[in-house]
Design a protein around this motif. Structure first.
Motif, mmCIF file in Angstrom:
data_model
loop_
_atom_site.group_PDB
_atom_site.id
_atom_site.type_symbol
_atom_site.label_atom_id
_atom_site.label_comp_id
_atom_site.label_asym_id
_atom_site.label_seq_id
_atom_site.Cartn_x
_atom_site.Cartn_y
_atom_site.Cartn_z
ATOM 1 N N ALA A 134 0.814 -1.216 0.000
ATOM 2 C CA ALA A 134 0.000 0.000 0.000
ATOM 3 C C ALA A 134 0.846 1.265 0.000
ATOM 4 O O ALA A 134 0.320 2.348 0.238
ATOM 5 N N GLU A 135 2.132 1.124 -0.259
ATOM 6 C CA GLU A 135 3.010 2.284 -0.303
ATOM 7 C C GLU A 135 3.994 2.139 -1.453
ATOM 8 O O GLU A 135 4.024 1.105 -2.127
ATOM 9 N N GLN A 136 4.790 3.184 -1.663
ATOM 10 C CA GLN A 136 5.749 3.162 -2.765
ATOM 11 C C GLN A 136 7.085 3.717 -2.303
ATOM 12 O O GLN A 136 7.139 4.706 -1.557
ATOM 13 N N LEU A 137 8.144 3.076 -2.756
ATOM 14 C CA LEU A 137 9.493 3.499 -2.424
ATOM 15 C C LEU A 137 10.057 4.356 -3.554
ATOM 16 O O LEU A 137 9.879 4.042 -4.734
ATOM 17 N N VAL A 138 10.746 5.397 -3.165
ATOM 18 C CA VAL A 138 11.401 6.280 -4.131
ATOM 19 C C VAL A 138 12.880 6.320 -3.799
ATOM 20 O O VAL A 138 13.276 6.711 -2.690
ATOM 21 N N ARG A 161 -1.290 15.166 -4.026
ATOM 22 C CA ARG A 161 0.119 15.228 -3.639
ATOM 23 C C ARG A 161 0.343 14.403 -2.375
ATOM 24 O O ARG A 161 -0.403 14.535 -1.398
ATOM 25 N N VAL A 162 1.368 13.586 -2.414
ATOM 26 C CA VAL A 162 1.748 12.760 -1.267
ATOM 27 C C VAL A 162 3.172 13.142 -0.888
ATOM 28 O O VAL A 162 4.061 13.170 -1.742
ATOM 29 N N THR A 163 3.388 13.444 0.403
ATOM 30 C CA THR A 163 4.683 13.976 0.840
ATOM 31 C C THR A 163 5.338 13.038 1.845
ATOM 32 O O THR A 163 4.661 12.405 2.660
ATOM 33 N N ALA A 176 12.729 7.164 0.112
ATOM 34 C CA ALA A 176 11.583 7.838 0.723
ATOM 35 C C ALA A 176 10.378 6.930 0.549
ATOM 36 O O ALA A 176 10.247 6.246 -0.475
ATOM 37 N N VAL A 177 9.501 6.916 1.542
ATOM 38 C CA VAL A 177 8.314 6.062 1.506
ATOM 39 C C VAL A 177 7.079 6.930 1.316
ATOM 40 O O VAL A 177 6.730 7.750 2.176
ATOM 41 N N LEU A 178 6.427 6.789 0.154
ATOM 42 C CA LEU A 178 5.182 7.502 -0.118
ATOM 43 C C LEU A 178 4.021 6.569 0.206
ATOM 44 O O LEU A 178 3.868 5.514 -0.422
ATOM 45 N N THR A 180 0.928 5.607 -0.316
ATOM 46 C CA THR A 180 -0.237 5.565 -1.197
ATOM 47 C C THR A 180 -0.067 4.425 -2.179
ATOM 48 O O THR A 180 1.053 4.096 -2.578
ATOM 49 N N ALA A 181 -1.195 3.810 -2.534
ATOM 50 C CA ALA A 181 -1.174 2.772 -3.563
ATOM 51 C C ALA A 181 -1.579 3.330 -4.923
ATOM 52 O O ALA A 181 -1.562 2.615 -5.927
ATOM 53 N N ALA A 182 -1.956 4.625 -4.955
ATOM 54 C CA ALA A 182 -2.381 5.247 -6.212
ATOM 55 C C ALA A 182 -1.198 5.359 -7.178
ATOM 56 O O ALA A 182 -0.032 5.364 -6.769
ATOM 57 N N LYS A 183 -1.524 5.452 -8.436
ATOM 58 C CA LYS A 183 -0.475 5.591 -9.447
ATOM 59 C C LYS A 183 0.168 6.969 -9.335
ATOM 60 O O LYS A 183 -0.508 7.997 -9.388
#
Length: 445
Positions: A134-138, A161-163, A176-178, A180-183
């Protein structure tokens, strides 16, 4: 740099955050052009070609970072104390740094030592997001010598916007961990651009050209009459930097050239209504309004707006465009243009005669002492076979100064040349003398 930082804080207080952000954007773009070759701030001197750009823009960024460490009120208090204590000797870099070190401790000392005593090495890099439940790595990278805490902003396909915050060690990688599961369609590190860097283009993914390169491309496309391309590039710039006045002016000009008058009018007005518009922005907006009025069959209104642009004292390009367009609007009115001052016409004729004769003493007698020496030498050196000026318009610039729009037909070194120029005369000692030639454009044959 400290002076510029304080000026930007004043701009922010008086005109709002957007005005200050627009000024910082211009400063950052100017600094980006020399970031890879500037000297450390504490040792650079006016003899260095990068001095003014570096000290003003990078310097302001360093002091802004220092202010964030100790807090705005504490920073201002320390500065006031230093100014009061140094009334006789003047504020010194060493004294102010020492006061900040005492209050901010080791982290601030590291920041100022790196920012003021070392060349810029930092480059912040960001990668494409990688889904993880449910999250995204950058992925991130810090090429500088300081540990940093940076902000990362992701924009979803719905415009949300996700910060996230991320700590990066010197010359190391991180994530960084965002949450959100959204695209996520765009991700950016350090969106406020707090840190001086050698490259700002890789702060964003998907990658885009640097803003300054895109601005040049849009300008070239407009000059080459690739109007749709110029419009597209300008819109792309504004999507990334909506406060960039230069891009909005380019967009308005491209729309105008395509005959999209209503859209162009909106963009020119938006540019002029910026929180703190530049002189060039206001001048181009007035030029645009005049051109729109001319196309709508309102030549008197067009003349008024072009005159407004001329009187703003902006840069060469909008002033030249305004003067040239005003002459066309004068002709379109079907009524006589403002009468030419006869003393100016006589002075121009006298200057023509001196130029054709090639006698430097006569030319110099027409020029105010200490002014236009290069023009005098160049004219005598090239010795025109013909030089005929036609005065099209004159106007008072206030005081004893008068400007004349002229067309020049000349033959120089065996070639015919047609030019437009603006000659500025001053009344001194009961006679007219040439003091300035702010515009001189040779027209294509």
């Amino acid at each position: 740099g400290l002076t510029r930082h304080l000026a930007l804080r004043f701009v922010e207080k008086q005109f709002g955050a957007d005005a200050a952000a627009a000024e910082r954007l211009r400063g950052r773009m100017a600094y980006a052009a020399i970031a890879r070759r500037d000297a450390p701030l504490s040792v650079t001197t006016p003899l260095d070609p990068t001095y003014l750009t570096s000290t003003a823009n990078k310097g302001a960024m360093i002091w802004r970072l220092a202010e964030r460490v100790v807090g705005a009120d504490e920073f201002a208090s320390l500065l006031r104390t230093q100014l009061q204590a140094s009334r006789e000797t003047g504020l010194t870099l060493a004294g102010f740094r020492a006061a900040l070190f005492e209050r901010g401790g080791a982290p601030l000392k590291l920041l100022l030592d790196a920012g003021l005593d070392q060349p810029t090495e930092l480059d912040l890099l960001v990668g494409l997001p990688r889904p993880r439940g449910a999250e995204q790595l950058v992925a991130l990278r810090n090429t500088g010598a300081l540990p940093l805490t940076v902000t990362v902003v992701g924009t979803t396909d719905r415009g949300e916007r996700v910060t996230a915050e991320a700590a990066l060690q010197p010359q190391d990688f991180g994530d960084a961990v965002l949450r959100t599961a959204a695209k996520i369609v765009r991700v950016e590190v350090d969106p406020e651009k707090l840190y001086p860097q050698i490259n700002y283009a890789n702060d964003v993914m998907p990658a885009t050209p640097p803003l300054e390169e895109s601005l040049v491309d849009a300008t070239r496309a407009l000059g080459a009459q690739e109007l749709a391309r110029s419009e597209s590039i300008a819109r792309g710039i504004l999507a990334r930097a909506p406060l960039m006045q230069d891009a909005r002016v380019l967009l308005a000009r491209a729309l105008l050239e395509q005959g999209k008058l209503d859209e162009a009018e909106r963009e020119f007005r938006a540019a002029a209504d910026s929180a703190l518009p530049l002189p060039d922005t206001l001048a181009w907006a007035a030029v645009g309004a005049g051109q729109i009025a001319l196309r709508r069959g309102q030549p008197a209104e067009a003349v008024s707006r072009f005159t407004e642009a001329v009187q703003m004292g902006a840069g060469y390009a909008p002033t030249f465009a305004a003067r040239a367009a005003r002459l066309r609007a004068d002709a379109a009115q079907g009524a006589p243009a403002p009468p030419v001052e006869e003393p100016i016409r006589a002075a121009v004729a006298q200057l023509d005669a001196a130029i054709k004769a090639g006698r430097k003493t006569e030319i110099d007698a027409m020029i105010a002492p200490g002014e236009l020496s290069a023009f005098s030498r160049g004219i005598v050196g090239s010795q025109p076979q013909a030089w005929q000026s036609r005065v099209l318009r004159t106007e008072s610039l206030g005081g004893d100064r008068v400007a004349a729009d002229v067309e020049i037909a000349a033959r120089v070194l065996g070639q015919d040349r047609n030019s437009t120029a603006v000659l500025v005369f001053t009344r001194a000692g009961g006679r007219l003398q040439l003091i300035e030639i702010p515009i001189f454009e040779e027209r294509a044959q």
